[in-house]
Design a protein around this motif. Structure first.
Motif, short mmCIF file in Angstrom:
data_model
loop_
_atom_site.label_atom_id
_atom_site.label_comp_id
_atom_site.label_asym_id
_atom_site.label_seq_id
_atom_site.Cartn_x
_atom_site.Cartn_y
_atom_site.Cartn_z
N GLY A 186 0.79 -1.23 0.00
CA GLY A 186 0.00 0.00 0.00
C GLY A 186 0.82 1.28 0.00
N THR A 187 2.15 1.17 0.09
CA THR A 187 3.02 2.34 0.07
C THR A 187 3.02 2.98 -1.32
N GLU A 188 2.85 4.30 -1.37
CA GLU A 188 2.90 5.02 -2.64
C GLU A 188 4.33 5.45 -2.93
N ILE A 189 4.75 5.24 -4.19
CA ILE A 189 6.09 5.69 -4.61
C ILE A 189 5.96 6.60 -5.82
N PHE A 190 6.97 7.44 -5.99
CA PHE A 190 7.03 8.37 -7.11
C PHE A 190 8.43 8.34 -7.68
N VAL A 191 8.52 8.17 -9.00
CA VAL A 191 9.80 8.22 -9.70
C VAL A 191 9.74 9.41 -10.64
N ALA A 192 10.59 10.40 -10.41
CA ALA A 192 10.64 11.57 -11.29
C ALA A 192 11.34 11.20 -12.60
N GLN A 193 10.97 11.88 -13.66
CA GLN A 193 11.55 11.62 -14.97
C GLN A 193 13.06 11.83 -14.92
N TRP A 194 13.80 10.88 -15.52
CA TRP A 194 15.25 11.00 -15.62
C TRP A 194 15.60 11.65 -16.95
N SER A 195 16.69 12.40 -16.99
CA SER A 195 17.17 12.92 -18.27
C SER A 195 17.70 11.75 -19.09
N ALA A 196 17.77 11.95 -20.39
CA ALA A 196 18.26 10.89 -21.28
C ALA A 196 19.69 10.49 -20.91
N SER A 197 20.53 11.48 -20.62
CA SER A 197 21.93 11.15 -20.31
C SER A 197 22.03 10.32 -19.02
N VAL A 198 21.26 10.65 -18.01
CA VAL A 198 21.27 9.88 -16.77
C VAL A 198 20.73 8.48 -17.02
N ALA A 199 19.65 8.38 -17.77
CA ALA A 199 19.06 7.06 -18.06
C ALA A 199 20.03 6.17 -18.82
N PHE A 200 20.73 6.71 -19.80
CA PHE A 200 21.68 5.90 -20.57
C PHE A 200 22.88 5.48 -19.72
N MET A 201 23.40 6.39 -18.89
CA MET A 201 24.54 6.02 -18.03
C MET A 201 24.13 4.94 -17.02
N ASN A 202 22.96 5.10 -16.44
CA ASN A 202 22.49 4.12 -15.46
C ASN A 202 22.13 2.79 -16.11
N LEU A 203 21.70 2.82 -17.36
CA LEU A 203 21.40 1.58 -18.07
C LEU A 203 22.65 0.70 -18.18
N GLY A 204 23.76 1.30 -18.55
CA GLY A 204 25.01 0.53 -18.62
C GLY A 204 25.40 -0.04 -17.28
N LYS A 205 25.26 0.75 -16.23
CA LYS A 205 25.63 0.29 -14.88
C LYS A 205 24.74 -0.85 -14.42
N VAL A 206 23.43 -0.71 -14.60
CA VAL A 206 22.52 -1.74 -14.09
C VAL A 206 22.63 -3.02 -14.91
N CYS A 207 22.87 -2.90 -16.21
CA CYS A 207 23.03 -4.10 -17.04
C CYS A 207 24.32 -4.85 -16.69
N LYS A 208 25.39 -4.12 -16.38
CA LYS A 208 26.63 -4.79 -15.95
C LYS A 208 26.44 -5.48 -14.60
N ALA A 209 25.65 -4.88 -13.72
CA ALA A 209 25.46 -5.44 -12.39
C ALA A 209 24.46 -6.60 -12.38
N PHE A 210 23.35 -6.46 -13.12
CA PHE A 210 22.27 -7.45 -13.05
C PHE A 210 22.21 -8.37 -14.27
N GLY A 211 22.88 -7.98 -15.35
CA GLY A 211 22.81 -8.75 -16.59
C GLY A 211 21.70 -8.18 -17.48
N LYS A 212 22.02 -8.05 -18.74
CA LYS A 212 21.09 -7.43 -19.70
C LYS A 212 19.75 -8.15 -19.75
N ALA A 213 19.77 -9.47 -19.81
CA ALA A 213 18.52 -10.23 -19.93
C ALA A 213 17.65 -10.04 -18.69
N ARG A 214 18.28 -10.02 -17.53
CA ARG A 214 17.48 -9.84 -16.30
C ARG A 214 16.93 -8.43 -16.22
N VAL A 215 17.67 -7.42 -16.64
CA VAL A 215 17.16 -6.05 -16.62
C VAL A 215 15.96 -5.94 -17.56
#
Length: 129
Positions: A11-40
């Motif tokens: 029941g907890t409400e969460i809010f995710v603010a829009q990320w800039s394209a540059s932040v989203a692309f940099m974080n995509l590389g980081k999360v894919c290296k950490a979790f694996g592309k298929a799992r992401v």
């Protein structure tokens, strides 16, 4: 991505603010290296398997620090019940319910990357079949 609102299983409400394209692309590389592309990609679907994919990545990682850091980084981008999750409050907020942090992580991945992955599977097209 647009701003994203969701209600967690408890029941907890969460809010995710829009990320800039540059932040989203940099974080995509980081999360894919950490979790694996298929799992992401699987987590981004936010279906009945998403949270289990995130948990599996955390449990079978070869670099626990990198995987945890990526998950914590994503969780610390949200607002929850009107409060910001911060690195110095992370332990206090989630020590009694680690699953909640993983559920939030799955929502953040979905909010930021679901449209990106819906455009098609990400395979290396430079390699001949």
């Amino acid at each position: 991505m647009k701003d994203y609102h969701a209600v967690l299983k408890d029941g907890t409400e969460i809010f995710v603010a829009q990320w800039s394209a540059s932040v989203a692309f940099m974080n995509l590389g980081k999360v894919c290296k950490a979790f694996g592309k298929a799992r992401v990609e699987a987590i981004a679907k936010l279906d009945e398997y998403s949270i289990n994919n995130a948990k599996a990545s955390l449990m079978d990682t070869e670099d626990a620090e990198k995987t945890y850091a990526a998950m914590q980084h994503f969780v610390c981008t949200i607002g929850m019940d009107g409060k910001r999750v911060l690195p110095n409050t992370f332990d206090d907020m989630f020590s009694e319910d680690m699953g909640k942090a993983v559920e939030i992580f799955a929502h953040v991945v979905h909010a930021v990357y679901s449209d990106f992955f819906e455009q098609g599977l990400t395979e290396d097209s430079s390699q001949p079949s």
